[in-house]
Design a protein around this motif. Structure first.
Motif, short mmCIF file in Angstrom:
data_model
loop_
_atom_site.label_atom_id
_atom_site.label_comp_id
_atom_site.label_asym_id
_atom_site.label_seq_id
_atom_site.Cartn_x
_atom_site.Cartn_y
_atom_site.Cartn_z
N VAL A 39 64.03 53.77 84.40
CA VAL A 39 65.20 53.68 85.27
C VAL A 39 65.18 52.31 85.92
CG1 VAL A 39 66.38 54.64 87.27
CG2 VAL A 39 65.16 56.15 85.71
N GLU A 40 66.15 51.50 85.59
CA GLU A 40 66.27 50.17 86.17
C GLU A 40 67.69 49.97 86.62
OE1 GLU A 40 64.57 46.80 84.11
OE2 GLU A 40 63.66 48.18 82.70
N HIS A 41 67.84 49.24 87.68
CA HIS A 41 69.16 48.89 88.17
C HIS A 41 69.39 47.42 87.91
CE1 HIS A 41 69.60 52.76 90.10
NE2 HIS A 41 68.38 52.62 90.58
N ARG A 42 70.43 47.12 87.18
CA ARG A 42 70.80 45.74 86.88
C ARG A 42 72.24 45.54 87.33
NH1 ARG A 42 66.25 42.84 85.46
NH2 ARG A 42 64.99 44.13 84.13
N TYR A 43 72.50 44.44 87.92
CA TYR A 43 73.85 44.14 88.39
C TYR A 43 74.29 42.80 87.83
CZ TYR A 43 72.76 47.76 91.77
OH TYR A 43 72.42 48.94 92.35
N MET A 44 75.55 42.72 87.49
CA MET A 44 76.12 41.46 87.07
C MET A 44 77.36 41.23 87.93
SD MET A 44 77.38 40.09 83.37
CE MET A 44 79.00 40.80 83.26
N MET A 45 77.38 40.11 88.60
CA MET A 45 78.51 39.77 89.44
C MET A 45 79.24 38.59 88.82
SD MET A 45 76.62 40.02 93.08
CE MET A 45 77.61 40.99 94.17
#
Length: 50
Positions: A39-45
């Motif tokens: 479980v990983e959280h990755r964000y792209m803005m």
């Protein structure tokens, strides 16, 4: 292991020798289940002018 060894800022002081027990644990999990759950959280803005 290659990825962990070249991305020094993501895995500081990574060493196969130092992590061998954990690496082998993941190997055995893959052999038993066919995958490793993560479980990983990755964000792209993305910002731009309109």
């Amino acid at each position: 292991m290659y990825y962990a060894s070249i991305i020094e800022w993501e895995f500081p002081d990574f060493s196969v020798d130092d992590c061998l027990d954990a690496i082998m644990g993941l190997h055995h999990e893959i052999e038993e289940k066919g995958f490793v759950s993560s479980v990983e959280h990755r964000y792209m803005m993305v910002f731009g002018k309109e």
